[in-house]
Design a protein around this motif. Structure first.
Motif, PDB file in Angstrom:
ATOM      1  N   LYS B 419       0.835  -1.192   0.000  1.00 37.41           N
ATOM      2  CA  LYS B 419       0.000   0.000   0.000  1.00 37.41           C
ATOM      3  C   LYS B 419       0.871   1.244   0.000  1.00 37.41           C
ATOM      4  CE  LYS B 419      -4.632   0.651   1.665  1.00 37.41           C
ATOM      5  NZ  LYS B 419      -5.500   0.684   2.834  1.00 37.41           N
ATOM      6  N   ALA B 421       3.833   1.446  -1.064  1.00 35.77           N
ATOM      7  CA  ALA B 421       4.507   1.552  -2.346  1.00 35.77           C
ATOM      8  C   ALA B 421       3.575   2.192  -3.369  1.00 35.77           C
ATOM      9  CB  ALA B 421       4.948   0.184  -2.821  1.00 35.77           C
ATOM     10  N   GLY B 422       2.267   1.891  -3.233  1.00 33.12           N
ATOM     11  CA  GLY B 422       1.305   2.435  -4.173  1.00 33.12           C
ATOM     12  C   GLY B 422       0.879   3.849  -3.827  1.00 33.12           C
ATOM     13  N   GLU B 423       1.538   4.416  -2.842  1.00 24.74           N
ATOM     14  CA  GLU B 423       1.143   5.737  -2.380  1.00 24.74           C
ATOM     15  C   GLU B 423       2.256   6.711  -2.726  1.00 24.74           C
ATOM     16  OE1 GLU B 423       0.938   6.499   1.941  1.00 24.74           O
ATOM     17  OE2 GLU B 423      -1.198   6.258   1.614  1.00 24.74           O
ATOM     18  N   SER B 424       1.926   7.728  -3.464  1.00 23.03           N
ATOM     19  CA  SER B 424       2.973   8.658  -3.864  1.00 23.03           C
ATOM     20  C   SER B 424       3.337   9.570  -2.703  1.00 23.03           C
ATOM     21  CB  SER B 424       2.489   9.493  -5.035  1.00 23.03           C
ATOM     22  OG  SER B 424       1.420  10.296  -4.602  1.00 23.03           O
ATOM     23  N   GLY B 426       3.290  12.719  -2.664  1.00 19.60           N
ATOM     24  CA  GLY B 426       2.299  13.781  -2.560  1.00 19.60           C
ATOM     25  C   GLY B 426       1.105  13.355  -1.741  1.00 19.60           C
ATOM     26  N   VAL B 427       0.636  12.132  -1.972  1.00 15.71           N
ATOM     27  CA  VAL B 427      -0.525  11.636  -1.226  1.00 15.71           C
ATOM     28  C   VAL B 427      -0.175  11.553   0.254  1.00 15.71           C
ATOM     29  CG1 VAL B 427      -1.983   9.625  -0.855  1.00 15.71           C
ATOM     30  CG2 VAL B 427      -1.506  10.389  -3.177  1.00 15.71           C
ATOM     31  N   LEU B 430      -0.167  14.968   1.772  1.00 14.77           N
ATOM     32  CA  LEU B 430      -1.499  15.550   1.926  1.00 14.77           C
ATOM     33  C   LEU B 430      -2.176  15.039   3.186  1.00 14.77           C
ATOM     34  CD1 LEU B 430      -3.303  15.877  -1.485  1.00 14.77           C
ATOM     35  CD2 LEU B 430      -2.304  17.616  -0.050  1.00 14.77           C
ATOM     36  N   LYS B 431      -1.796  13.844   3.612  1.00 16.21           N
ATOM     37  CA  LYS B 431      -2.409  13.288   4.832  1.00 16.21           C
ATOM     38  C   LYS B 431      -2.119  14.157   6.040  1.00 16.21           C
ATOM     39  CE  LYS B 431      -2.828   8.405   3.800  1.00 16.21           C
ATOM     40  NZ  LYS B 431      -2.180   7.109   3.914  1.00 16.21           N
ATOM     41  N   VAL B 433      -1.988  17.392   6.015  1.00 15.56           N
ATOM     42  CA  VAL B 433      -2.584  18.717   5.918  1.00 15.56           C
ATOM     43  C   VAL B 433      -3.746  18.837   6.898  1.00 15.56           C
ATOM     44  CG1 VAL B 433      -3.781  20.305   4.394  1.00 15.56           C
ATOM     45  CG2 VAL B 433      -1.903  18.939   3.520  1.00 15.56           C
ATOM     46  N   ASN B 434      -3.778  19.973   7.541  1.00  9.23           N
ATOM     47  CA  ASN B 434      -4.866  20.254   8.470  1.00  9.23           C
ATOM     48  C   ASN B 434      -6.113  20.616   7.674  1.00  9.23           C
ATOM     49  OD1 ASN B 434      -6.547  21.234  10.424  1.00  9.23           O
ATOM     50  ND2 ASN B 434      -5.379  23.107  10.764  1.00  9.23           N
ATOM     51  N   THR B 435      -7.079  19.736   7.690  1.00  8.63           N
ATOM     52  CA  THR B 435      -8.285  19.984   6.890  1.00  8.63           C
ATOM     53  C   THR B 435      -9.453  20.449   7.752  1.00  8.63           C
ATOM     54  OG1 THR B 435      -8.865  17.666   7.068  1.00  8.63           O
ATOM     55  CG2 THR B 435      -7.694  18.328   5.086  1.00  8.63           C
ATOM     56  N   LYS B 440     -16.529  18.166   3.453  1.00  5.17           N
ATOM     57  CA  LYS B 440     -16.291  17.078   2.502  1.00  5.17           C
ATOM     58  C   LYS B 440     -16.940  17.426   1.167  1.00  5.17           C
ATOM     59  CE  LYS B 440     -14.889  14.058   5.685  1.00  5.17           C
ATOM     60  NZ  LYS B 440     -13.999  13.060   5.905  1.00  5.17           N
ATOM     61  N   MET B 441     -16.383  16.875   0.125  1.00  2.00           N
ATOM     62  CA  MET B 441     -16.928  17.115  -1.206  1.00  2.00           C
ATOM     63  C   MET B 441     -18.385  16.668  -1.310  1.00  2.00           C
ATOM     64  SD  MET B 441     -15.248  18.556  -3.542  1.00  2.00           S
ATOM     65  CE  MET B 441     -14.135  19.707  -2.759  1.00  2.00           C
TER      66      MET B 441
END
Lengths: 262, 449
Positions: B419, B421-424, B426-427, B430-431, B433-435, B440-441
Motif C-alpha cells: 500500500k 509503495a502504491g502511495e505517492s 504527494g498523497v 497531503l495526509k 494537511v490540516n483539513t 467534505k466534497m
C-alpha cells in the motif's frame, strides 16, 4: 473492448503526474464519449475530475463501458518509459484484469509494450452541477503556480479576495504575512500572458495552500489556468488538456476553509 | 420474570389452602373474570377459598414502593396480595376461558374496584381466549406491612424534641387514608379494623389511656416479628428455585480437584445435601435430610464453637462443606432479606439489617459469616490457581497460534508495504494537511445514482 490511440503519450503522462499526488488509486471510466476519471483525495476535501474526450484520440473505439482500476503510482512507472514523441495506444478487454499500453516511437522504429495489472476499486461518483461562479480568473498557469509556492512559504492557507480592483492572494503566517495582487491586463504580443477577471460579485475565500500547490502539478499540461470562485462552494481550478478545447480537461475542486482564520 | 412461588410466612395455612385450588381445573370457586372489552380483556384470578363473597379488590399503597397497588380485602379473613404469574416471553401461551360452566354459581363474581355486575353479564361472553396467559394469585399478606409506612413515618406521632409519641390507631389510619381513599372504606368493613389494630400491636409499644389503646412504633418489636416470619419461612426448606440460587450457590465451595477426593473418605458422602442440583429433589425430601443432619450435628457437637471448629477443620481438609447449622443460618438470612426486600421500604431495611447483626442474642450469624469468609478465600485461591492454569495452557496453544500470528503479521506488513509503495509522496504529504474547517466534497456535490 477498448482501443485508443493517443498521438502524444506525454499528454497522459502529464495528467497522471498531476493526479498521482492527490489520489492513490482510481478508475478510468471508458465509454464511447471518451475516458473520464473522478476521484477524491483521502480526506475527501478535494476532488479531481478528468475528461479525455474521444476526439483527443485517433482512432478511438470503446463498445462498452469499461472501468479501469489503476494504481496511479504503477501507471506512472510505466509511463516513465514514454518519450517525448511517442505514440501511445491503450487496449483493454471488456472485463479486463490488465491494461495493455503500447508505446511506439516513429523515429526510432521501436515498440514497447506493457501490461499493467488492474484492480477493483469501489468508488462513488458525485454529480457536479454546472455552476455560475461569482468570480472567474484566467491567467498563466505558471503564474498561478508561482503565487501558490511563494505564499506557501508564509502560511498553510491563502485567502483569495476577488473584487473590482483585482484579485488578491494573501497569506498570514507565523513569520509575517504576504500578498500578491493581480489586475486584469492583456498583452497583445503574448496573449498567453493575459490576466482576465470576470466578476459578478466580490468574493473572499480561504483555501489550503498545500492542496493548491498540489493542483499546480498540472501546470505542464497547459499554459493557462482558469480559477473560479463563489462563496460557500468549492474552488474550481481547470486546465485544458491541450490548447484544443475538444481534447478534454482536468479539473480540481477544493473545499474552502470555513471559520478558521489563520 | 414471574415468581413461581412466594412463601407467605405470615399465614402459611391460607397460602396452602389457596394453592390447593391453584390448578385451572374446573374448580368452580376460584375463577374470576373481568367484563370483556376490547381494551380490558378478562383476567384470571385465583382467590383463596376462605375469602368470603364480601371481599373486594381495593387499591392501597404498596408498603415497599409506595405505589398504589391492588389488594383483595375480605372483611372476615383479612387482606390478600396479588402475585402475577406469566408465561415466559419465549413460550407464549394464552387462556381459553369458558364462563358458561359456572355462570350460575359465580357468587363471588368480582370486578376491580367497580361494583358488581349482574350475573347474566358473566355468561354473555361465553368462551373467551385471552392473549396473555397471566394468572393472578391472591395470597394472604400480613396487614402489618401495609401499616408500616404510617408507623415509621415522621409525620405522625412526632412529639416535641423529635421523640415518638404514643398515638391512637386512628391517627395512623388517617395518614394511610390520605394516601389511599380506599383505606378509610375498608376500615368500616367487618373485622378489618380489629385485625389491623391487633397486627399493629405486634410491632408497637402500647399503653392504655382511658380505655383507648395508644401505639408507638418499636423497632425491636418489628425486628422480632420479621425474624420470626423469616424463621417460619426457612424452617423446612425454601422454595427450590430460591434454595438453589441463594443457599446452595452461596455456600458452595470451589472444587479443588485433588482435595475433593479426600472429602469422600473422611466425611460420609451423604453429608453433602446439595452437591447435585436440587431441582429434581422435592422440597420435603430436602427438608427431611436437612433435619436429620441437624440432629446428627447436634449430637456430634455440643456447642456452636465446637461445631465451628469441626467445620473449619473439615473445610480445610476437604474443600469445604456447609454444616447443617450454617445452611440453616443462610436460609434464615435469605428468608429475612426476601421479606425485607418484598415488603419493607429500603431505608427501613438497612436499619433492620444493622439491628439484626448487632443483636446477637436473637440469632447469631457468626458461624455463617466465618464459613462464608472461608469460602470467599477458597474461591479467590481457586480463581488465582485457575488463571495460572489458563496461563500455562495458553502457552501450549501458543506453539501453533504463534505461527499463525506470525504469518498474519507478515501478511499485514506486506499489505502495508504494498500500500505504501502504491502511495505517492504527494498523497502521503497531503495526509498531514490540516483539513479542519473544510467540508467534505459530498457536502457540496450529490451522489450520482
Amino acid at each position: 473492448m477498448l482501443e485508443a490511440r493517443l498521438e502524444q503519450a506525454m499528454l497522459l503522462k502529464k495528467v497522471v503526474d498531476a493526479i498521482k499526488d492527490l489520489v492513490q488509486d482510481c478508475n478510468f471510466d471508458c465509454n464511447d464519449s471518451g475516458i473520464a476519471l473522478q476521484a477524491m483525495d483521502n480526506s475527501h476535501v478535494a476532488l479531481v475530475s478528468m475528461m479525455f474526450k474521444a476526439d483527443a484520440f485517433s482512432p478511438y473505439r470503446c463498445d462498452r463501458n469499461i472501468a479501469l482500476g489503476v494504481n496511479l503510482v504503477s501507471l506512472t512507472k510505466v509511463l516513465r518509459a514514454a518519450q517525448n514523441d511517442d505514440v501511445l495506444t491503450l487496449k483493454a478487454e471488456d472485463a479486463p484484469d490488465s491494461l495493455n499500453l503500447l508505446l511506439e516511437s516513429v523515429e526510432a522504429d521501436r515498440i514497447s509494450e506493457y501490461d499493467l495489472k488492474l484492480m477493483d476499486i469501489d468508488q462513488e461518483h458525485l454529480g457536479i452541477p454546472e455552476t455560475e461562479y461569482a468570480a472567474t480568473i484566467q491567467m498563466p498557469s505558471a503564474e498561478f503556480k508561482r503565487i501558490c509556492t511563494d505564499l506557501m512559504a508564509m502560511s498553510e492557507s491563502v485567502t483569495i479576495e476577488a473584487n473590482k480592483d483585482g484579485i488578491k492572494f494573501a497569506a498570514n503566517g507565523d513569520i509575517g504575512n504576504g500578498s500578491v495582487t493581480l489586475r486584469s491586463h492583456s498583452n497583445v504580443d503574448k496573449p498567453a500572458q493575459n490576466v482576465d477577471i470576470e466578476l459578478t460579485e466580490p468574493v473572499t475565500l480561504t483555501f489550503s495552500l498545500k492542496y493548491l500547490v498540489n493542483f499546480c502539478k498540472a501546470q505542464p499540461l497547459s499554459e493557462r489556468v482558469r480559477i473560479s470562485l463563489s462563496s460557500e462552494v468549492p474552488l474550481l481550478v481547470e486546465y485544458l488538456l491541450s490548447n484544443d478545447k475538444n481534447s478534454g480537461h482536468l479539473r480540481f475542486y477544493l473545499a474552502p476553509k470555513i471559520g478558521d482564520e489563520e | 420474570m414471574a415468581r413461581a412461588t412466594r412463601s407467605k410466612a405470615a399465614s402459611g395455612s391460607a397460602a396452602a389452602k389457596s394453592s390447593a385450588a391453584t390448578a385451572p381445573a374446573p374448580s368452580n370457586k376460584s375463577r374470576y373474570t373481568l367484563p370483556t372489552t376490547a381494551t380490558n380483556p378478562p383476567k384470571i384470578f385465583i382467590l383463596p377459598r376462605k375469602a368470603t363473597s364480601e371481599a373486594r379488590v381495593v387499591s392501597l399503597p404498596n408498603p415497599r414502593y409506595n405505589k398504589p397497588t391492588r389488594y383483595l380485602v375480605c372483611p372476615e379473613t383479612g387482606i390478600y396480595e396479588f402475585t402475577r404469574i406469566t408465561a415466559p416471553k419465549s413460550t407464549p401461551r394464552s387462556w381459553l376461558i369458558d364462563t358458561s360452566v359456572n355462570a350460575g354459581t359465580g357468587a363471588e363474581n368480582e370486578e376491580k374496584p367497580d361494583p358488581k355486575k349482574p350475573e347474566s353479564d358473566d355468561s354473555e361472553f361465553g368462551a373467551y381466549v385471552t392473549k396473555g396467559a397471566e394468572l393472578y394469585l391472591a395470597t394472604s399478606i400480613d396487614p402489618v406491612f401495609l401499616l408500616l409506612p404510617a408507623l415509621v413515618s415522621d409525620e405522625t406521632a412526632r412529639g416535641e424534641g423529635g421523640k415518638k409519641m404514643f398515638v391512637e390507631s386512628d391517627d395512623y389510619f388517617d395518614q394511610l387514608s390520605k394516601a389511599s381513599p380506599h383505606f378509610s372504606e375498608i376500615l368500616r368493613w367487618g373485622s378489618t379494623r380489629q385485625l389491623l389494630e391487633s397486627r399493629m400491636a405486634t410491632v408497637c409499644d402500647t399503653v392504655d389511656a382511658g380505655g383507648e389503646p395508644m401505639y408507638r412504633f418499636s423497632k425491636e418489636k418489628l425486628l422480632t416479628e420479621m425474624l420470626s416470619k423469616a424463621k417460619r419461612m426457612s424452617e423446612n426448606s425454601l422454595p427450590p428455585s430460591m434454595e438453589e440460587k441463594f443457599v446452595a450457590k452461596a455456600l458452595e465451595a470451589p472444587v479443588l480437584g485433588l482435595k475433593r477426593e479426600d472429602t469422600t473418605t473422611t466425611n460420609s458422602s451423604d453429608s453433602t445435601p446439595k452437591v447435585e442440583p436440587a431441582e429434581s429433589q422435592s422440597s420435603t425430601e430436602a427438608a427431611e435430610t436437612m433435619t436429620s443432619h441437624a440432629s446428627e450435628a447436634s449430637t456430634a457437637a455440643t456447642s456452636a464453637a465446637d461445631e465451628e471448629a469441626t467445620v473449619a477443620a473439615s473445610a480445610l481438609k476437604a474443600s469445604m462443606q456447609a454444616s447443617p447449622e450454617v445452611t440453616k443460618l443462610q436460609r434464615l438470612r435469605v428468608a429475612f432479606s426476601f421479606i425485607c426486600s418484598s415488603y419493607i421500604v429500603p431505608s427501613q431495611v438497612s436499619q433492620l439489617k444493622q439491628q439484626l447483626s448487632e443483636q446477637k442474642k436473637l440469632v447469631d450469624f457468626s458461624p455463617l459469616d466465618d464459613y462464608l469468609a472461608q469460602v470467599a478465600k477458597l474461591r479467590q485461591e481457586a480463581a488465582s490457581s485457575r488463571s495460572m492454569g489458563d496461563y500455562s495452557r495458553k502457552h501450549v496453544l501458543d506453539e501453533e497460534e504463534l505461527m499463525d500470528r506470525a504469518e498474519k503479521k507478515r501478511k499485514m506488513e506486506e499489505d502495508e508495504k504494498r500500500k505504501k509503495a502504491g502511495e505517492s509522496r504527494g498523497v502521503k504529504n497531503l495526509k498531514k494537511v490540516n483539513t479542519s474547517g473544510m467540508k467534505k466534497m459530498s457536502d457540496f456535490f450529490k451522489k450520482k445514482t
